[in-house]
Design a protein around this motif. Sequence first.
Motif, PDB file in Angstrom:
ATOM      1  N   ASP A  31       0.840  -1.202   0.000  1.00 24.72           N
ATOM      2  CA  ASP A  31       0.000   0.000   0.000  1.00 24.72           C
ATOM      3  C   ASP A  31       0.876   1.254   0.000  1.00 24.72           C
ATOM      4  OD1 ASP A  31      -2.392  -1.418  -0.028  1.00 24.72           O
ATOM      5  OD2 ASP A  31      -2.859  -1.028   2.079  1.00 24.72           O
ATOM      6  N   TYR A  64      -3.774  -3.324  -7.826  1.00 26.58           N
ATOM      7  CA  TYR A  64      -3.735  -1.862  -7.761  1.00 26.58           C
ATOM      8  C   TYR A  64      -4.063  -1.320  -9.150  1.00 26.58           C
ATOM      9  CZ  TYR A  64      -1.558  -2.455  -3.207  1.00 26.58           C
ATOM     10  OH  TYR A  64      -1.303  -2.802  -1.901  1.00 26.58           O
ATOM     11  N   ARG A  94      -6.598   0.032  -4.422  1.00 29.71           N
ATOM     12  CA  ARG A  94      -6.480  -1.430  -4.255  1.00 29.71           C
ATOM     13  C   ARG A  94      -7.885  -2.001  -4.285  1.00 29.71           C
ATOM     14  NH1 ARG A  94      -6.569  -4.006   0.617  1.00 29.71           N
ATOM     15  NH2 ARG A  94      -5.525  -2.296   1.716  1.00 29.71           N
ATOM     16  N   TYR A 140      -1.094   4.210  -1.742  1.00 27.93           N
ATOM     17  CA  TYR A 140      -2.517   3.954  -1.536  1.00 27.93           C
ATOM     18  C   TYR A 140      -2.868   4.075  -0.061  1.00 27.93           C
ATOM     19  CZ  TYR A 140      -6.787   1.419  -0.641  1.00 27.93           C
ATOM     20  OH  TYR A 140      -8.035   1.079  -0.200  1.00 27.93           O
ATOM     21  N   TRP A 195      -6.158  -9.075  -4.780  1.00 28.70           N
ATOM     22  CA  TRP A 195      -5.957  -7.636  -4.752  1.00 28.70           C
ATOM     23  C   TRP A 195      -5.156  -7.217  -5.979  1.00 28.70           C
ATOM     24  CZ3 TRP A 195      -9.104  -5.416  -1.753  1.00 28.70           C
ATOM     25  CH2 TRP A 195      -9.311  -5.785  -0.418  1.00 28.70           C
TER      26      TRP A 195
END
Length: 140
Positions: free
Chosen positions: A81, A115, A97, A86, A113
């Motif tokens: 992250d 991005y 995400r 993010y 997950w």
Amino acid sequence: MTVERPGLPFFVYGTLRPGQVNHDRFLRGRTESEVPARMRGAVLYEGPGYPYAVADPGGEIRGELVTPAAAHYEALLAALDELEDYAQGDPANLYERVAREVLPGGGRAVRAWVYLAAEPVARRLRATGTLVPDGDWAPW
């Protein structure tokens, strides 16, 4: 004994892929598996040394499905992250995400997950970006 997975695996398509700069930095030694995979419903655009995935119903991108080792999951999620700039709900995010279906080679679809470019970035890329024509980003 069954090991419970704490969360979804990740679909990576850029600098986190094996052989790329961020793979060794973030993933080496922290994963259970890394298998070739593809994700439908997105296309890739060139970025400044890394790609952006942008939602597109007719597209498909290639990458790897990465399953983190359970002992590293939370730390890895936080590190990725941060790498992707993010933060949940932050309007300044470059990426969001999101959970999407991914197709590992020879396997059934799984949720992972990924991005994706945040919508302001995606709009700019759709208007003026350079599309990666085969959906497989490799800077070499």
